[in-house]
Design a protein around this motif. Sequence first.
Motif, short mmCIF file in Angstrom:
data_model
loop_
_atom_site.label_atom_id
_atom_site.label_comp_id
_atom_site.label_asym_id
_atom_site.label_seq_id
_atom_site.Cartn_x
_atom_site.Cartn_y
_atom_site.Cartn_z
N ALA A 93 0.90 -1.25 0.16
CA ALA A 93 0.22 -0.21 -0.10
C ALA A 93 0.94 1.15 -0.13
O ALA A 93 0.39 2.40 -0.40
N ALA A 94 2.28 1.23 0.51
CA ALA A 94 2.79 2.41 0.47
C ALA A 94 3.87 2.61 -0.52
O ALA A 94 4.34 3.64 -0.73
N ILE A 95 4.02 1.56 -1.26
CA ILE A 95 5.28 1.73 -2.28
C ILE A 95 4.72 2.47 -3.39
O ILE A 95 5.46 3.26 -4.18
N GLY A 96 3.70 2.24 -3.83
CA GLY A 96 3.09 3.02 -4.99
C GLY A 96 2.94 4.36 -4.60
O GLY A 96 3.67 5.27 -5.67
N PRO A 97 2.58 5.29 -3.75
CA PRO A 97 2.70 6.63 -3.49
C PRO A 97 4.34 7.01 -3.47
O PRO A 97 4.66 7.99 -3.93
N THR A 98 5.37 6.13 -3.05
CA THR A 98 6.70 6.45 -2.86
C THR A 98 7.30 6.80 -4.35
O THR A 98 7.87 7.56 -4.72
#
Length: 312
Positions: A93-98
């Motif tokens: 869930a967090a890698i996409g925004p980064t």
Amino acid sequence: MLAMLLRRIGLSIPVLLGVMVFGFLLLQLVPGDPAVVLAGPTAPPEVVEEIRKSMGLDRPLVVQFWMYFERVLAGDFGRSMISNKPVTEELAAAIGPTVELMLACLIWSIPLGIAMGTLAAMKRGTLVDRAIMALSVAGVSLPVFFICLLLIQLFGLTFRWLPFVGREGPVWTLEGLRHIALPALSLGMVFIGPVARMTRSSVLEVLKLDHVRTARAKGLTERAVVVRHALRNALIPVVTLVGLQAGYLLGGAVVTETIFGWPGVGRLAVGAILSSDFTIAQGCILTMALTFIAINLIVDILYSVLDPRVQK
């Protein structure tokens, strides 16, 4: 090129192993006991001790690391001590925004930095050259958190042009683009300076070479000489610099994501460390290391395209 990539991947394995060891040992120094986090602050000592045994925290550090290493090889990063969700789910869930933030930063900062450095080289010794170099030095010198706060004050609070908290949808939507604008601008301003300075120095060196003098002798304009004959060779050290700056970019992303409330891996890592959620923190460290290695592999591919001699 395939042989070169295989060599680079082989060299990356010890680096990744070293990151795992360093990250594991570093988290042992962070105050807080994972067993207490799971049991709660009011749990009796015998419950805490039972949890420590079930997690293997009562074993030597070497054994604990080997257990962690085996789980990672099996694709199991464990479960979050706070949310009880799988670490892979939290990271997914967090890698996409980064990735969105890093791409949004690179898409505008690299071309602008190259253009500024090239213009400074063409206008060497003039007011334009000095102004560009002054801006580059300022970008390198100012800390990223100061730039973030400055842009928030200017565009978020004074003029109220752009939002500065959170993420609203993918970057290809209007709201997503408005929310990523300030984080990407803050991170890119730190990145432009080194690219512009390296481009200027590299272009000036290439302009002294024989093939450039030959191009001038043919009657080509200075712009044609720089763009057609000098810039490609001058980009080789710039591409190398971009790869080296990737680590600083990831570090800046941690600060930027925390300040702007951007739900990426950097913000997830900071929250995990502050809450003693060691499994999430270890997963974030490993993900950042893999990202850094992937960026350097891409840089190696670009380097070999610009200069085929490196494939030998």
